[in-house]
Design a protein around this motif. Structure first.
Motif, PDB file in Angstrom:
ATOM      1  N   LEU A  73       0.826  -1.216   0.000  1.00 43.97           N
ATOM      2  CA  LEU A  73       0.000   0.000   0.000  1.00 43.97           C
ATOM      3  C   LEU A  73       0.857   1.261   0.000  1.00 43.97           C
ATOM      4  O   LEU A  73       0.530   2.241  -0.662  1.00 43.97           O
ATOM      5  N   GLU A  74       1.941   1.239   0.741  1.00 43.53           N
ATOM      6  CA  GLU A  74       2.772   2.436   0.863  1.00 43.53           C
ATOM      7  C   GLU A  74       3.725   2.633  -0.316  1.00 43.53           C
ATOM      8  O   GLU A  74       4.022   3.756  -0.693  1.00 43.53           O
ATOM      9  N   SER A  75       4.170   1.548  -0.923  1.00 46.71           N
ATOM     10  CA  SER A  75       5.131   1.685  -2.028  1.00 46.71           C
ATOM     11  C   SER A  75       4.497   1.557  -3.399  1.00 46.71           C
ATOM     12  O   SER A  75       5.035   2.074  -4.372  1.00 46.71           O
ATOM     13  N   GLY A  76       3.374   0.840  -3.470  1.00 47.02           N
ATOM     14  CA  GLY A  76       2.750   0.587  -4.759  1.00 47.02           C
ATOM     15  C   GLY A  76       3.434  -0.518  -5.538  1.00 47.02           C
ATOM     16  O   GLY A  76       3.079  -0.806  -6.671  1.00 47.02           O
ATOM     17  N   VAL A  77       4.427  -1.171  -4.928  1.00 47.65           N
ATOM     18  CA  VAL A  77       5.175  -2.237  -5.597  1.00 47.65           C
ATOM     19  C   VAL A  77       4.698  -3.583  -5.056  1.00 47.65           C
ATOM     20  O   VAL A  77       4.772  -3.827  -3.856  1.00 47.65           O
ATOM     21  N   PRO A  78       4.214  -4.480  -5.928  1.00 52.95           N
ATOM     22  CA  PRO A  78       3.738  -5.779  -5.452  1.00 52.95           C
ATOM     23  C   PRO A  78       4.867  -6.650  -4.924  1.00 52.95           C
ATOM     24  O   PRO A  78       6.001  -6.550  -5.373  1.00 52.95           O
ATOM     25  N   GLU A  79       4.537  -7.476  -3.946  1.00 58.68           N
ATOM     26  CA  GLU A  79       5.468  -8.467  -3.390  1.00 58.68           C
ATOM     27  C   GLU A  79       4.883  -9.845  -3.681  1.00 58.68           C
ATOM     28  O   GLU A  79       4.286 -10.449  -2.821  1.00 58.68           O
ATOM     29  N   TYR A  80       5.036 -10.343  -4.873  1.00 58.72           N
ATOM     30  CA  TYR A  80       4.468 -11.644  -5.198  1.00 58.72           C
ATOM     31  C   TYR A  80       5.164 -12.717  -4.389  1.00 58.72           C
ATOM     32  O   TYR A  80       6.361 -12.635  -4.134  1.00 58.72           O
TER      33      TYR A  80
END
Length: 90
Positions: A73-80
């Motif tokens: 939510l804070e970075s906008g980068v997914p952690e698959y």
């Protein structure tokens, strides 16, 4: 009634509220709403191994890791999770 609708789409799913009220994991429905999609879409992404943050499967229960959700939510980068996408090791 209008305030309830505003609450569901706003502060309830903000990182500040999640940090203050969730334990180490949260349910798929709330995590999906925080990310902006439906419960059904969340479970579909989990099935395909593409949910944007880490999930834990405990028996028949699926939980979303709160720290991972907050980072997304804070970075906008997914952690698959990556466990479903790297089956071929040759």
């Amino acid at each position: 009634m209008h305030q309830e609708s505003k609450e569901l789409s706003g502060p309830r799913y903000s990182p500040v509220h999640i940090r203050a009220t969730w334990d180490g994991t949260g349910n798929v429905e709330d995590a999906s709403r925080a990310l902006g999609f439906s419960r059904a879409k969340g479970y579909d992404l989990i099935r395909r191994g593409e949910f944007p943050c880490r999930v834990l499967r405990i028996g028949r229960t699926t939980r979303v890791v709160t720290a991972s959700l907050l980072r997304v939510l804070e970075s906008g980068v997914p952690e698959y999770n990556g466990t479903h996408t790297s089956r071929d090791t040759s």
